[in-house]
Design an enzyme around this catalytic site. Sequence first.
Site, PDB file in Angstrom:
ATOM      1  N   GLU A  51       1.011  -0.853  -0.085  1.00  0.00           N
ATOM      2  CA  GLU A  51      -0.119   0.097   0.193  1.00  0.00           C
ATOM      3  C   GLU A  51       0.652   1.273   0.685  1.00  0.00           C
ATOM      4  O   GLU A  51       0.568   2.361  -0.672  1.00  0.00           O
ATOM      5  CB  GLU A  51      -1.448   0.386   1.119  1.00  0.00           C
ATOM      6  N   SER A  90     -51.952 -23.285  37.393  1.00  0.00           N
ATOM      7  CA  SER A  90     -51.343 -24.516  38.314  1.00  0.00           C
ATOM      8  C   SER A  90     -50.357 -24.129  38.853  1.00  0.00           C
ATOM      9  O   SER A  90     -49.940 -24.624  40.001  1.00  0.00           O
ATOM     10  CB  SER A  90     -52.244 -25.264  38.402  1.00  0.00           C
TER      11      SER A  90
END
Lengths: 150, 745
Positions: free
Chosen positions: B186, B459
């Site tokens: 780069e 329940s």
Amino acid sequence: MYCYPFLNTWCPIKGRAVNRVPTCVNRPRPFLLALLIVITSCSGPKIEPERYQTASIASERSSGPVAELHRRAISAINQNSYPQAVEFLQRAIKIEPRNAFSWHYLAQTYWHSKQFGRCNEMVNRSISYSTRLDDLDRANASLLSQCRAS
Amino acid sequence: MANKSKPKSNRRNKKLRFRKLLAGLSGIALLFLASYLYYLNYLINLRFDGDTWAIPSRVYARSLELYPGLRLSADSLQYELGLSTYYRVNSSPESGQYRIFNSAIELHTEAFAFSDQIEPARRIRVKFNREQVTRIVDLATSRELDLLRLPPVVIGSYFPQNGEDRVLLSIEQIPQTLIDILLAVEDKKFFQHFGVSPKSIARAMIANFRAGKTVQGGSTLTQQLAKNLFLTPEKSILRKINEAFMALLLELRFSKGTILTAYINEVFLLQQKKVAIHGFALGSQALFRQNIEHLTTEKLALLVAMVKGPSRYNPIKHPAVAFERRNLVLRVTRDHRIISEAEYQRLIKLPLATVNRLPGINRFPGYLDLVKRQLNSSYSASELSARGLRIFTPFNPLLQRNLEQGLKSGLARFDQSDLQAAVVIADYLNGDIQALVAGKQVDFPGFNRAVLAQRPIGSLIKPLLLYSLIENGKTLATLVDDKPIRIRQSDNRIWRPQNFDRKFHGRMSLYQAFVKSYNLPFVHLGVNGGLESLAQNLKQINLLKSDLIYPSLLLGTSEMSAFEVTQMFQVIANRGYFSPLTTIRQVSDRSNRVLDRIPLDSYKLFNESSMLQVQRAMIGVGEEGTANYLAQRFGRLTLAGKTGSTDDARDSWFAGFTQRELTVVWLGKDDNSPINLTGASGALRVWADIMQNQGFKEFKLDPDDSLEWQYINRFNGGLTKRGCANSVLLPFPQHLVPDKRSRCE
């Protein structure tokens, strides 16, 4: 020689108890003595709660990861590294949650770090898992009374 | 003379005016330039002063404690390692790697800073015998270890609004090979230029002019960083000028090392759904499931290759193009003598070796949602998405895997495409939420049914009601009537509760009524004092939703989420000790400073002996009651639980516990339409499937000296003997042991 142990006198200015060394005079002089108490009672060191000696409980003869974590925790308590001790003990509890010793040591750690409410709760858990181990039961009873008293 | 000199002086005046104008204009331009540079510098300051990047907070699972005797299979450990960045190899493992051979896993752990101590990196061997760890050996010292704590797995992150995710590297952590390859490809002159390279720009311009299109870029690494950090990707002269100015300023302000580190952390590499993966460190973890320090040269080359076009050179989507580009990078690397010719020849033949599919983002959305909700009282959303906090949870990936598999097979039993589910698994001894699913699509982030869906519990209320009745002096042998009842409510309407089977079963013990989950006996007892105690007990665990107490509360008409039901049963399973359910144990900042520590809390809320009697009754539910499917499925293994169903079979519940875990399952539909499943025919089956995967330890009642165990006849409540018809062994407080004898039949 008459000695007056001026221990644990209350300092009204500081609003706390102070620890005094014994004072000795040649003959009893109540007025002088009273004056001495007033003058000196505010200059002593602050009384810390009685140090609870942390050591392995004899009946704990376990080995393995939990015992290793207990050893590390006790060492941390004795070096006043309470958060670290709590970490070790919580790890031990996660491995073996019904181990009465882990809860007892955790209670001790909270007692040392003056979190007496938590200390109380943790001793209760230790008692609920303790299965007739005399020295652990005695240690729990003693610690419980200290947590409640503090 | 005068005529001649006039034009001369006019010309001089004109020149002078022109010079003044020029000087003025130059002054203005300089002033403008200075202001503009000041503005650009201000932008740089904004970004570099303080936190340069918003760092997502990471959520960690519990750390796996390994010790001899631990019930853990090699397969489970391998699964756990697979969730983190450990990488399987066939040779001797290096840091972050493991290998499997014979019946052992050899593992090179990575160092991890826990709050209590730093766990150093170690090379260890874990030996297994079937489903158990038998030995852990430190290979460096050949010493056997009693205990080893593995670094916790990252289970999710809270991302910033821009969706960027990254793992930051410091300059010392960047592999030198990566720097060498990156600069060779780069920006060869990175250490020579001052931010802009006129030579490179001129060369690129000529090349592009000749090609008639853009074939070469002249930007330095610093310019690329300036563009990535401050500018848009648009191609315009103005953007190029800005980029150059900012590059100059960056070089003036910061060292080359700082700029290089910033670039390596900033560069965009991959898009993973809504999350943008920035920086080489996270790119390495996502693509190779390895930390960057362990990457070999060809893998580093691939990462550098992707910089030019993250989408075009995506190795998962376009492997052939990426392969070609990687080898081009390797060629440049060889040309710069970073690698030898022989190495180059070897490396270009190697495959890309990336994962086939990027790992899912936040694979446990239900759990992460609950973590966020519990954190919200202390941390804002922006703090969570930017401060890079480390959030330690008790999440157990192995339990979650079993839960997800069990739920899938459980739901497959019912041919209902819109049937939804919520499941919570907690360690009831300390309040840790260990696993959770918020819907049948376990990896879909949406409505969290486990926390938000408020449904009647039916329940499931009965265990707490039974406790209230026992505290009011009843025992499991107390006789109750299952007969009709009419209750006039405060609005003068008459309430006629019924049993689920709409039948009446006559007189029986309270134990029998409980295990069969008959409603009417509980309503009879409830309206005679039990209701107020139940409300009081619900209030103690913060689950009383309204101050108005209706008799229908006795039958579980109050609505709760699966999370709240889990809290209620945590107290029951833990013999009256309340531990607040939590998904958070510790929060640290990026530098490992502890910000919050949630200690293990345990408050004694209820009587232990009374709660033990409730637990005994709940064991009966699994052995011979509504959940006797458990006895069929798991044989003699003891389990405690309770089924729950609601009107018109709209909700199906089951809450049950083993020696350690409490699991609550809810099934229902989002539109609240009937599912035609009861607790027993629906949630219980799913629960059993989850437990089957888990390999649990059976539940054992704790010893309690204050209770006396006696055989009683389940129908008439009288004392009887083992082996007699209808006899059942139950605990009683010593002063309440039944004195009436029953005939042994």
